[in-house]
Design an enzyme around this catalytic site. Structure first.
Site, PDB file in Angstrom:
ATOM      1  N   TRP A  15       2.281   2.999  -2.450  1.00 29.01           N
ATOM      2  CA  TRP A  15       1.902   3.953  -3.508  1.00 29.01           C
ATOM      3  C   TRP A  15       0.503   4.511  -3.233  1.00 29.01           C
ATOM      4  O   TRP A  15       0.247   5.693  -3.461  1.00 29.01           O
ATOM      5  CB  TRP A  15       1.933   3.270  -4.889  1.00 29.01           C
ATOM      6  CG  TRP A  15       3.304   3.113  -5.449  1.00 29.01           C
ATOM      7  CD1 TRP A  15       4.470   3.049  -4.749  1.00 29.01           C
ATOM      8  CD2 TRP A  15       3.665   3.021  -6.835  1.00 29.01           C
ATOM      9  NE1 TRP A  15       5.527   2.915  -5.611  1.00 29.01           N
ATOM     10  CE2 TRP A  15       5.074   2.883  -6.880  1.00 29.01           C
ATOM     11  CE3 TRP A  15       2.953   3.015  -8.034  1.00 29.01           C
ATOM     12  CZ2 TRP A  15       5.772   2.762  -8.093  1.00 29.01           C
ATOM     13  CZ3 TRP A  15       3.633   2.893  -9.239  1.00 29.01           C
ATOM     14  CH2 TRP A  15       5.025   2.767  -9.268  1.00 29.01           C
TER      15      TRP A  15
ATOM     16  N   LYS B 188       6.124  -0.102 -13.857  1.00 31.32           N
ATOM     17  CA  LYS B 188       7.412  -0.788 -13.654  1.00 31.32           C
ATOM     18  C   LYS B 188       7.759  -1.575 -14.920  1.00 31.32           C
ATOM     19  O   LYS B 188       6.874  -2.171 -15.555  1.00 31.32           O
ATOM     20  CB  LYS B 188       7.263  -1.761 -12.484  1.00 31.32           C
ATOM     21  CG  LYS B 188       8.561  -2.440 -12.059  1.00 31.32           C
ATOM     22  CD  LYS B 188       8.309  -3.705 -11.257  1.00 31.32           C
ATOM     23  CE  LYS B 188       7.868  -3.488  -9.845  1.00 31.32           C
ATOM     24  NZ  LYS B 188       8.890  -2.902  -8.974  1.00 31.32           N
TER      25      LYS B 188
ATOM     26  N   ASP C 251      -4.755  -5.736  -5.994  1.00 34.20           N
ATOM     27  CA  ASP C 251      -3.635  -6.667  -5.811  1.00 34.20           C
ATOM     28  C   ASP C 251      -4.186  -8.076  -5.554  1.00 34.20           C
ATOM     29  O   ASP C 251      -5.280  -8.229  -5.015  1.00 34.20           O
ATOM     30  CB  ASP C 251      -2.725  -6.253  -4.646  1.00 34.20           C
ATOM     31  CG  ASP C 251      -1.298  -6.807  -4.807  1.00 34.20           C
ATOM     32  OD1 ASP C 251      -0.379  -5.993  -5.037  1.00 34.20           O
ATOM     33  OD2 ASP C 251      -1.121  -8.047  -4.731  1.00 34.20           O
TER      34      ASP C 251
ATOM     35  N   ASP D   8       2.827  -1.075 -10.407  1.00 38.13           N
ATOM     36  CA  ASP D   8       4.094  -1.521  -9.814  1.00 38.13           C
ATOM     37  C   ASP D   8       4.051  -3.057  -9.741  1.00 38.13           C
ATOM     38  O   ASP D   8       4.764  -3.666  -8.953  1.00 38.13           O
ATOM     39  CB  ASP D   8       4.238  -0.900  -8.408  1.00 38.13           C
ATOM     40  CG  ASP D   8       5.680  -0.918  -7.896  1.00 38.13           C
ATOM     41  OD1 ASP D   8       6.602  -1.036  -8.725  1.00 38.13           O
ATOM     42  OD2 ASP D   8       5.874  -0.812  -6.681  1.00 38.13           O
TER      43      ASP D   8
ATOM     44  N   GLY E 215       0.780  -1.247   0.000  1.00 36.11           N
ATOM     45  CA  GLY E 215       0.000   0.000   0.000  1.00 36.11           C
ATOM     46  C   GLY E 215       0.805   1.286   0.000  1.00 36.11           C
ATOM     47  O   GLY E 215       0.237   2.365   0.165  1.00 36.11           O
TER      48      GLY E 215
HETATM   49  C1  SAM Z   1       6.488  -4.555  -5.805  1.00 35.85           C
HETATM   50  S1  SAM Z   1       4.928  -5.024  -5.152  1.00 35.85           S
HETATM   51  C2  SAM Z   1       4.084  -3.483  -5.160  1.00 35.85           C
HETATM   52  C3  SAM Z   1       4.435  -2.531  -4.052  1.00 35.85           C
HETATM   53  C4  SAM Z   1       3.457  -1.379  -3.958  1.00 35.85           C
HETATM   54  N1  SAM Z   1       3.540  -0.504  -5.108  1.00 35.85           N
HETATM   55  C5  SAM Z   1       3.637  -0.534  -2.720  1.00 35.85           C
HETATM   56  O1  SAM Z   1       3.901   0.653  -2.857  1.00 35.85           O
HETATM   57  O2  SAM Z   1       3.479  -1.036  -1.604  1.00 35.85           O
HETATM   58  C6  SAM Z   1       4.234  -5.862  -6.528  1.00 35.85           C
HETATM   59  C7  SAM Z   1       2.813  -6.368  -6.330  1.00 35.85           C
HETATM   60  O3  SAM Z   1       2.259  -6.768  -7.593  1.00 35.85           O
HETATM   61  C8  SAM Z   1       1.246  -7.711  -7.301  1.00 35.85           C
HETATM   62  N2  SAM Z   1       0.773  -8.385  -8.531  1.00 35.85           N
HETATM   63  C9  SAM Z   1       1.508  -9.155  -9.372  1.00 35.85           C
HETATM   64  N3  SAM Z   1       0.722  -9.618 -10.365  1.00 35.85           N
HETATM   65  C10 SAM Z   1      -0.523  -9.110 -10.165  1.00 35.85           C
HETATM   66  C11 SAM Z   1      -1.765  -9.224 -10.877  1.00 35.85           C
HETATM   67  N4  SAM Z   1      -1.871  -9.962 -11.988  1.00 35.85           N
HETATM   68  N5  SAM Z   1      -2.854  -8.575 -10.388  1.00 35.85           N
HETATM   69  C12 SAM Z   1      -2.756  -7.839  -9.248  1.00 35.85           C
HETATM   70  N6  SAM Z   1      -1.607  -7.702  -8.548  1.00 35.85           N
HETATM   71  C13 SAM Z   1      -0.498  -8.321  -8.998  1.00 35.85           C
HETATM   72  C14 SAM Z   1       1.924  -8.608  -6.282  1.00 35.85           C
HETATM   73  O4  SAM Z   1       0.979  -9.366  -5.562  1.00 35.85           O
HETATM   74  C15 SAM Z   1       2.702  -7.600  -5.425  1.00 35.85           C
HETATM   75  O5  SAM Z   1       2.018  -7.282  -4.233  1.00 35.85           O
END
Ligand code: SAM
Length: 208
Positions: A65, A162, A82, A122, A63
């Site tokens: 962002w 990203k 997510d 992200d 969370g």
């Molecule tokens: C690097 S983390 C994001 C961190 C977040 N931006 C923050 O500020 O806390 C990447 C996230 O992408 C999610 N993710 C990956 N593939 C996904 C999808 N198809 N749908 C939704 N979320 C996805 C993962 O579960 C993970 O929590």
């Protein structure tokens, strides 16, 4: 100690220091992840989040962002998605779903009622231990977000996603360039130096 061993040790120390610096800062400021600083830096550079923006945050957990967006957006809507759980963030509608599902993308359109100002992603694919494969899988998520943004952003909307500097980087960059008039890349200071991660910033759809 041999010179190569010494420089390896000093690099590891630098990486650790870099991580600790943003980790400590996030704790002091009450952010859930160090990732918050990436969005703060991206917004400082491109100045795209406004008080009345309608914003979608993909791959939002834990969370960081969403927290940054909710501090700036006071008159617009924020939706975060997510696969993993995310604790509530003030003024943010969170859904725990896979963004790639058609019905989830329909839910987004229904929630905002009109086209979006900002799409953030992200999202990162789960790591497999194979860096090249991980990079391709995350870049494919980015390509899906680019195509989705083309259908759902306002003509002057902004997409930030990203992306890894991996083997399919050019392919994804060309997709972005085929749909947006302005395409930039920026690696925030808070992104680990040793990571091939960068961020794509696109604005103004070519349909305009
Ligand atoms: C690097 S983390 C994001 C961190 C977040 N931006 C923050 O500020 O806390 C990447 C996230 O992408 C999610 N993710 C990956 N593939 C996904 C999808 N198809 N749908 C939704 N979320 C996805 C993962 O579960 C993970 O929590």
């Amino acid at each position: 100690m041999k010179k190569s061993k010494r420089s390896k040790k000093s690099n590891t120390w630098k990486i650790k220091q870099h991580r600790d610096q943003f980790f400590k800062k996030s704790k002091i400021l009450g952010y859930r992840s160090r990732a918050s600083f990436k969005l703060i830096e991206l917004n400082k550079k491109f100045k795209f989040i406004k008080a009345n923006s309608n914003l979608l945050d993909l791959g939002s957990s834990p969370g960081g962002w969403s927290q940054v967006a909710s501090q700036i957006i006071t008159k617009g809507k924020i939706m975060s998605i997510d696969i993993k759980d995310m604790e509530t963030v003030k003024n943010v509608k969170f859904i725990k779903r896979n963004f790639l599902k058609d019905e989830v993308q329909d839910e987004v359109k229904k929630y905002f009622e009109s086209n979006l100002d900002i799409v953030l992603s992200d999202m990162a694919a789960d790591t497999t231990g194979n860096k090249s494969l991980d990079s391709i899988r995350t870049n494919q998520l980015c390509a899906q977000v680019i195509n989705f943004s083309n259908k759902t952003l306002k003509p002057k909307g902004v997409l930030v996603s990203k992306l890894f500097m991996g083997e399919d980087f050019i392919e994804v960059k060309n997709l972005a360039k085929s749909l947006f008039k302005k395409v930039n890349f920026y690696k925030p200071e808070s992104s680990r130096k040793e990571s091939k991660e960068t961020y794509l910033h696109c604005e103004i759809l070519k349909t305009l």
